[in-house]
Design a protein around this motif. Structure first.
Motif, PDB file in Angstrom:
ATOM      1  N   TYR A 116      -2.044  10.510 -12.204  1.00  0.00           N
ATOM      2  CA  TYR A 116      -1.770   9.120 -11.814  1.00  0.00           C
ATOM      3  C   TYR A 116      -2.725   8.674 -10.719  1.00  0.00           C
ATOM      4  O   TYR A 116      -3.008   9.406  -9.772  1.00  0.00           O
ATOM      5  CB  TYR A 116      -0.330   9.014 -11.312  1.00  0.00           C
ATOM      6  N   LYS A 117      -3.232   7.434 -10.834  1.00  0.00           N
ATOM      7  CA  LYS A 117      -4.123   6.866  -9.820  1.00  0.00           C
ATOM      8  C   LYS A 117      -3.778   5.395  -9.629  1.00  0.00           C
ATOM      9  O   LYS A 117      -3.527   4.679 -10.599  1.00  0.00           O
ATOM     10  CB  LYS A 117      -5.587   7.008 -10.235  1.00  0.00           C
ATOM     11  N   LEU A 118      -3.777   4.968  -8.363  1.00  0.00           N
ATOM     12  CA  LEU A 118      -3.483   3.580  -8.024  1.00  0.00           C
ATOM     13  C   LEU A 118      -4.781   2.836  -7.778  1.00  0.00           C
ATOM     14  O   LEU A 118      -5.589   3.225  -6.935  1.00  0.00           O
ATOM     15  CB  LEU A 118      -2.609   3.538  -6.762  1.00  0.00           C
ATOM     16  N   CYS A 119      -5.003   1.764  -8.537  1.00  0.00           N
ATOM     17  CA  CYS A 119      -6.185   0.916  -8.386  1.00  0.00           C
ATOM     18  C   CYS A 119      -5.719  -0.519  -8.132  1.00  0.00           C
ATOM     19  O   CYS A 119      -4.526  -0.771  -8.037  1.00  0.00           O
ATOM     20  CB  CYS A 119      -7.066   0.993  -9.630  1.00  0.00           C
TER      21      CYS A 119
ATOM     22  N   LEU B  34      -8.377   1.324 -16.965  1.00  0.00           N
ATOM     23  CA  LEU B  34      -7.150   0.815 -17.573  1.00  0.00           C
ATOM     24  C   LEU B  34      -6.392  -0.146 -16.656  1.00  0.00           C
ATOM     25  O   LEU B  34      -5.698  -1.045 -17.132  1.00  0.00           O
ATOM     26  CB  LEU B  34      -6.258   1.993 -17.965  1.00  0.00           C
ATOM     27  N   TRP B  35      -6.522   0.012 -15.333  1.00  0.00           N
ATOM     28  CA  TRP B  35      -5.774  -0.857 -14.419  1.00  0.00           C
ATOM     29  C   TRP B  35      -6.075  -2.330 -14.669  1.00  0.00           C
ATOM     30  O   TRP B  35      -5.172  -3.177 -14.631  1.00  0.00           O
ATOM     31  CB  TRP B  35      -6.078  -0.497 -12.957  1.00  0.00           C
ATOM     32  N   LEU B  36      -7.356  -2.648 -14.934  1.00  0.00           N
ATOM     33  CA  LEU B  36      -7.735  -4.043 -15.132  1.00  0.00           C
ATOM     34  C   LEU B  36      -7.191  -4.588 -16.450  1.00  0.00           C
ATOM     35  O   LEU B  36      -6.794  -5.759 -16.545  1.00  0.00           O
ATOM     36  CB  LEU B  36      -9.264  -4.176 -15.090  1.00  0.00           C
TER      37      LEU B  36
ATOM     38  N   SER C  61       2.602  -1.154 -13.018  1.00  0.00           N
ATOM     39  CA  SER C  61       1.992   0.130 -13.339  1.00  0.00           C
ATOM     40  C   SER C  61       2.505   0.729 -14.648  1.00  0.00           C
ATOM     41  O   SER C  61       3.646   0.478 -15.057  1.00  0.00           O
ATOM     42  CB  SER C  61       2.276   1.128 -12.200  1.00  0.00           C
ATOM     43  N   LEU C  62       1.640   1.518 -15.265  1.00  0.00           N
ATOM     44  CA  LEU C  62       1.989   2.279 -16.459  1.00  0.00           C
ATOM     45  C   LEU C  62       2.749   3.534 -16.032  1.00  0.00           C
ATOM     46  O   LEU C  62       2.265   4.321 -15.209  1.00  0.00           O
ATOM     47  CB  LEU C  62       0.721   2.669 -17.208  1.00  0.00           C
TER      48      LEU C  62
ATOM     49  N   VAL D  66      -3.022  -7.105  -5.332  1.00  0.00           N
ATOM     50  CA  VAL D  66      -2.091  -6.441  -6.243  1.00  0.00           C
ATOM     51  C   VAL D  66      -2.682  -5.118  -6.707  1.00  0.00           C
ATOM     52  O   VAL D  66      -3.885  -4.996  -6.935  1.00  0.00           O
ATOM     53  CB  VAL D  66      -1.765  -7.331  -7.469  1.00  0.00           C
ATOM     54  N   SER D  67      -1.822  -4.106  -6.817  1.00  0.00           N
ATOM     55  CA  SER D  67      -2.246  -2.794  -7.307  1.00  0.00           C
ATOM     56  C   SER D  67      -1.620  -2.491  -8.657  1.00  0.00           C
ATOM     57  O   SER D  67      -0.543  -3.010  -8.988  1.00  0.00           O
ATOM     58  CB  SER D  67      -1.848  -1.696  -6.311  1.00  0.00           C
TER      59      SER D  67
END
Length: 507
Positions: A467-470, A264-266, A385-386, A486-487
């Motif tokens: 939650y996860k940071l990518c 989802l991050w992308l 971020s979401l 960018v994260s």
């Protein structure tokens, strides 16, 4: 050009006091010259940058290298028009000459500038910010770093991989900023990127499948890597790549999706991050990076997403690649903490200095970055971020609400139009969901849609526990093209009635 290093590194990088003394005389020369030439505003960025890369494949190191570079970038605002010049020679006389060159660039651009720059009232900052680092990779013996990668490859081969590539990328930087309004800012950064890619081959069928690691690049040192978890993942990845060889091809159709943060991050980056950049909205990036489907008059009233969706920008998340104390306009990170989407409604665009008045705002929101000293600072993303759900919601709860769908883990191929509207995304691992349960692995999955309808279809978001940071080190934009780190943080989210394609049938 960067200098490839061998042996001891330049003293100026390691001697902070010496670097500060150099920066002081260089900055004074540049800013004084800008005042003499009648500039409305001027600033200078002075950088010392150290990079290292180690690339391995199976039992050998394929590439070992790095670079050290230093220099200054000088920006002037003359009669409402920007000028810029740079040099890798840190000398006060050179600074004066390059400032004159920047003024000449501005003068030549005057007649080509249809929109004079109007600067907001900028804060005068005297500050420092230093990246927290527990294990500096540049202080770790080379043998330890290469052994880690080779051991990782060996574990993959023993688990059944036919090939395994792995690498480390490290970026360490001291950046000093000074401006004509009296700001002086010193910052240090360290970014670390570990990765592996395992590949398995079915020699009888002539097919192969791969799976990459899910650990993203982050700000920090080698402490961001949990060694045992990374070693366990390479074995798991090998088994999953083997399973992909036998996976069932997806049947195209309309299905529900549950997206893991590693996928989802992308989607957040491409559909929300880029579409809400104000320079795109105003058409300033249309020649290369594209525009946006959004319009200025939609701010505050555009129904962008389902009301459960809130998207936050920040520059302070631990590990965030865009986490800094101050952006490259000298704006404090506190200005960069804002909502882009609040309960589904478009609330803010990302802005660098000189852009706020375009939309009736009093100030920018700290979204400026330049790849190095020899690049002009442009509007770039902070961390975006979401926001997790306030309700206690787990991945299993999202899955249980799906009768016919797909669960996707990991990022893959992607494509999106120049307005950041129509898109398609792939992934790494795909699992069928039937009657609220995860079933067999699938392959060749692509999901397709448009930004607004996709985010309006989101009806489930997990809580903060998941939650996860990518993120990425290489977001490209601008002419000349420059990359930015960018994260994007996310939790698993569910999307209803999404178009699913088979990549082999629709390639």
């Amino acid at each position: 050009m960067p200098t490839v290093f061998s042996g001891p590194l330049p003293d100026a990088f390691w001697n902070y006091d010496q670097s500060r003394r150099i920066a002081t005389v260089v900055a004074e020369s540049a800013l004084h010259t800008a005042r003499v030439y009648g500039c409305q505003f001027s600033d200078i960025r002075i950088c010392w940058i150290l990079k290292e890369r180690i690339i391995s494949r199976e039992s050998r190191i394929e590439e070992l290298g790095g670079s050290f570079e230093s220099g200054m970038g000088i920006r002037v605002l003359f009669e409402g028009t920007w000028g810029f010049a740079s040099s890798n020679l840190l000398d006060p006389n050179e600074a004066a000459e390059k400032t004159k060159e920047a003024v000449e660039v501005a003068k030549k651009c005057l007649k080509l500038n249809p929109r004079p720059v109007e600067l907001e009232k900028l804060p005068q900052i005297q500050g420092q910010w230093h990246q927290d680092v527990l294990i500096d990779p540049f202080g770790v013996p080379l043998e330890e770093k290469t052994s880690f990668l080779l051991d990782l490859n060996d574990k993959a081969i023993k688990a059944g991989a036919d090939f395994c590539r792995s690498f480390f990328l490290f970026h360490k930087e001291l950046r000093i900023y000074a401006s004509s309004i009296g700001s002086w800012i010193e910052q240090t950064f360290l970014r670390t990127y570990p990765k592996f890619i395992v590949t398995v081959v079915d020699k009888k069928e002539g097919k192969f499948e791969s799976r990459s690691s899910f650990e993203p690049p982050k700000s920090g040192g080698l402490e961001i890597i949990e060694k045992k978890a990374f070693e366990m993942e390479v074995v798991e990845a090998t088994h999953q790549a083997r399973e992909k060889l036998q996976a069932k091809p997806v049947v195209p159709g309309i299905k529900d999706l549950v997206l893991h943060p590693t996928n989802l991050w992308l989607t957040i980056h491409e559909t929300i991050g880029h579409s809400t950049e104000l320079d795109r909205v105003m058409g300033l990036e249309s020649n290369y990076a594209g525009t946006s489907f959004l319009k200025v008059d939609q701010l505050g009233n555009f129904d962008f997403a389902n009301p459960i969706v809130t998207i936050r920008a920040d520059r302070n998340q631990p590990g965030g690649l865009a986490s800094v104390g101050y952006d490259d306009d000298g704006i404090p990170s506190s200005w960069s903490d804002f909502l882009i989407i609040e309960k589904g409604i478009l609330k803010n665009f990302q802005m660098a200095i000189g852009q706020a008045h375009w939309i009736g705002k009093e100030k920018s929101n700290g979204c400026s970055y330049a790849q190095s000293y020899n690049f002009f600072p442009i509007q770039r993303m902070p961390n975006i971020s979401l926001v997790p759900s306030e309700k206690k919601e787990q991945l299993k709860d999202l899955i249980s609400g799906v009768e016919d769908g797909i669960y996707i883990i990991g990022d893959g191929s992607w494509s999106i139009d120049q307005q950041r509207y129509n898109f398609q995304f792939g992934g790494q691992l795909f699992y069928e969901i039937k009657n609220g349960k995860i079933r067999q692995m699938l392959r060749d999955v692509i999901y397709q849609g448009n930004t607004q309808s996709f985010w309006k279809s989101c009806d489930g978001i997990c809580s903060k526990e998941e939650y996860k940071l990518c993120g990425t080190l290489f977001c490209g934009k601008g002419e000349p093209s420059q990359t930015a780190p960018v994260s994007h943080g996310a939790v698993p989210a569910r999307f209803r009635n999404i178009t699913i394609l088979n990549s082999r049938l629709h390639s």
